[in-house]
Design an enzyme around this catalytic site. Structure first.
Site, short mmCIF file in Angstrom:
data_model
loop_
_atom_site.label_atom_id
_atom_site.label_comp_id
_atom_site.label_asym_id
_atom_site.label_seq_id
_atom_site.Cartn_x
_atom_site.Cartn_y
_atom_site.Cartn_z
N GLY A 47 0.83 -1.15 -0.05
CA GLY A 47 -0.08 0.11 0.09
C GLY A 47 0.88 1.12 0.01
CB ALA A 48 -0.24 4.83 -0.44
CB CYS A 169 -2.95 11.67 8.28
SG CYS A 169 -4.43 11.47 7.65
CG HIS A 282 -3.98 15.85 5.09
ND1 HIS A 282 -4.15 15.39 3.67
CD2 HIS A 282 -4.19 14.72 5.90
CE1 HIS A 282 -4.54 14.23 3.80
NE2 HIS A 282 -4.81 13.89 4.91
CD GLN A 357 -2.32 10.68 4.22
OE1 GLN A 357 -1.83 10.40 3.07
NE2 GLN A 357 -2.55 9.66 4.80
#
Length: 374
Positions: A47-48, A169, A282, A357
Site C-alpha cells: 500500500g501507499a 494523519c 494535507h 500525509q
C-alpha cells in the site's frame, strides 16, 4: 491493501518545490543493517503507506537484522527492492511474527484488530497506523515530538509485546504545530478546518485523481471508482461516514485523539474535514484560544524552535505553507500566524499548517515511534 501497481506521475503538479529549512528534529539513527539490530516486519507493504515505511526506514538508516514484508495473499510473491536488495512479499498469517521485534502495520483497521494482538502476544511491539486501537484504554497514542512519555516502559528485546497507535494523519499534522503553543499558553479551544489530499484514501485514490484530471482536460467523463463523484477540479466533505451528531468520523477522530494525546479531556475541539484535489499533503486552518495571553511574535519564535516544524510566514511576498512545498518532506510547515481579532487580550491565534500525509502523517511518525523503542 492498496496496491502501487499504477505509476504515480502527477505531471500536472510539476511546479518546482522550494527547499525547506529544517529545524532541529528528533535524533536520527544512522546504522541500517546490523546483526544486533531488531527484526522488523512491515504489514501492508504494497500500500501507499507500506511503501513509505520502506522509504523512511531507508532514509533514516533504521537498524535491522532482518526485514519481513507482509501483505495479502493476492500480493504474496511480489518482489520489492530495498537498499540494493530484492525482497519477496510474504502472505500475512498468524504465524508471520515469530522472532519479530517491531511490526509496522498499515493494512486497515480490520486486519489490525485481527492480527495486531496476535503479533503482540508473540512478543512484537506493534506500531499500528489504523484507527483500530487509538482510543483503546492502555494503548499509547503517540506523536514522538508531542507525547513520547505515553510509551514509557515499552522496549524491544524483552519478549514483552505491546500495541502502540499512530494517530490520524490530520491530528498529527495539527498537533505538531499546536502543541508547542499549548505548552506555553494552554489551549482551551481549537477550531480546525482541514483540506485533505488524495493520499489519505490510498494509492488507488491518488491514481484516480491523476486519471480524472487527464480525462476532464480531454473532455471525457471522469472515472469515479473511489469517491463516486468527480474529484478533479472539485472538493467535497470528507468521505468518512457521518455520525448522528452531524460530524463525520474523520472530524471526531481529531476531537477524541487530541484529548487523549494532550491528556486533557476538557479541551474543546471542533473540526470540519474537506477532501481537496491535492496529491499527498494535507493543509489545515487552525484557530486556537488560550488560557494565558500569547502574542503572535512570541508564537512565531516558539514555532521556529519546535522540533519537526518549519515556519514559512513571509507576509511581504505573500509566501506561506503549501501542499506542494511539503510533499515528500519530513517537516510540518506553519504560517499565516496572526492574532485572532475576534478575541481580546491576545488570547487567540490563527495559523495555517501543511504536512505530508503519507510521511509525517503516517509512515515517518510510526518509524519515529520505532526509534524510541531502540
Amino acid at each position: 491493501m492498496a496496491s502501487l501497481s499504477h505509476p504515480l506521475k502527477p505531471r500536472f503538479l510539476s511546479t518546482p518545490k522550494p527547499k525547506l529549512q529544517t529545524n532541529k528534529c528528533p535524533t536520527k539513527v544512522r546504522m541500517s543493517f546490523q546483526e544486533s539490530g531488531p527484526s522488523i516486519a512491515v504489514v501492508g507493504v504494497t500500500g501507499a503507506v507500506g511503501q513509505e515505511f520502506l522509504s523512511v526506514l531507508s532514509d533514516r538508516d533504521f537498524p535491522y537484522r532482518s526485514l519481513k514484508l507482509l501483505a495479502s495473499k493476492r500480493s504474496a510473491g511480489k518482489s520489492i527492492s530495498f537498499q540494493d536488495r530484492t525482497l519477496t512479499v510474504q502472505e500475512l498469517t498468524a504465524d508471520s511474527f515469530d522472532d519479530v521485534d517491531i511490526a509496522l502495520f498499515s493494512a486497515g483497521g480490520s486486519i489490525s484488530k485481527q492480527v495486531g494482538p496476535i503479533a503482540a502476544d508473540k512478543g512484537a511491539v506493534v506500531v499500528d497506523n489504523s484507527s483500530a486501537f487509538r482510543m483503546v484504554d492502555g494503548v499509547p497514542l503517540v506523536i514522538p515530538e508531542v507525547n513520547p512519555e505515553a510509551m514509557a516502559g515499552i522496549k524491544i528485546g524483552n519478549k514483552k509485546g505491546a500495541l502502540i497507535a499512530n494517530p490520524n494523519c490530520s491530528t498529527i499534522i495539527c498537533l505538531m504545530a499546536a502543541t508547542p503553543l499549548h505548552r506555553h499558553a494552554k489551549v482551551t479551544r481549537m477550531v480546525v478546518s482541514t483540506y485533505q489530499a488524495a493520499s489519505g484514501a490510498g494509492a488507488a485514490a491518488m491514481h484516480e485523481l491523476e486519471l480524472q484530471t487527464r480525462e476532464v482536460l480531454e473532455g471525457k467523463p471522469p472515472t469515479c471508482n473511489i469517491f463516486k463523484q468527480q474529484y478533479a477540479f472539485n472538493l467535497f466533505s470528507h468521505n468518512a461516514p457521518v455520525l448522528e451528531n452531524g460530524y463525520n468520523e474523520e472530524e471526531m477522530k481529531m476531537v477524541k485523539e487530541t484529548r487523549k494525546i494532550w491528556n486533557n479531556m476538557n479541551v474543546k475541539v471542533t473540526a470540519t474535514c474537506i477532501r481537496v484535489p491535492v496529491m499527498r499533503a494535507h493543509a489545515e486552518s487552525v484557530n486556537l484560544q488560550f488560557e494565558k495571553p500569547l502574542d503572535e511574535d512570541t508564537a512565531r519564535e516558539i514555532l521556529k524552535t519546535a522540533p519537526g516544524v518549519v515556519v514559512i510566514n513571509d507576509r511581504t511576498s505573500n509566501r506561506f505553507p503549501a501542499p506542494l512545498e511539503v510533499s515528500n518532506k519530513d517537516e510540518v510547515a506553519v504560517g499565516r500566524i496572526r492574532q485572532d481579532v475576534s478575541q481580546e487580550g491576545n488570547h487567540g491565534l490563527d495559523m495555517f499548517v501543511c504536512g505530508d500525509q503519507v510521511r509525517k502523517g503516517a509512515a515517518l511518525n510510526a518509524v519515529q515511534i520505532a526509534e524510541l523503542l531502540l
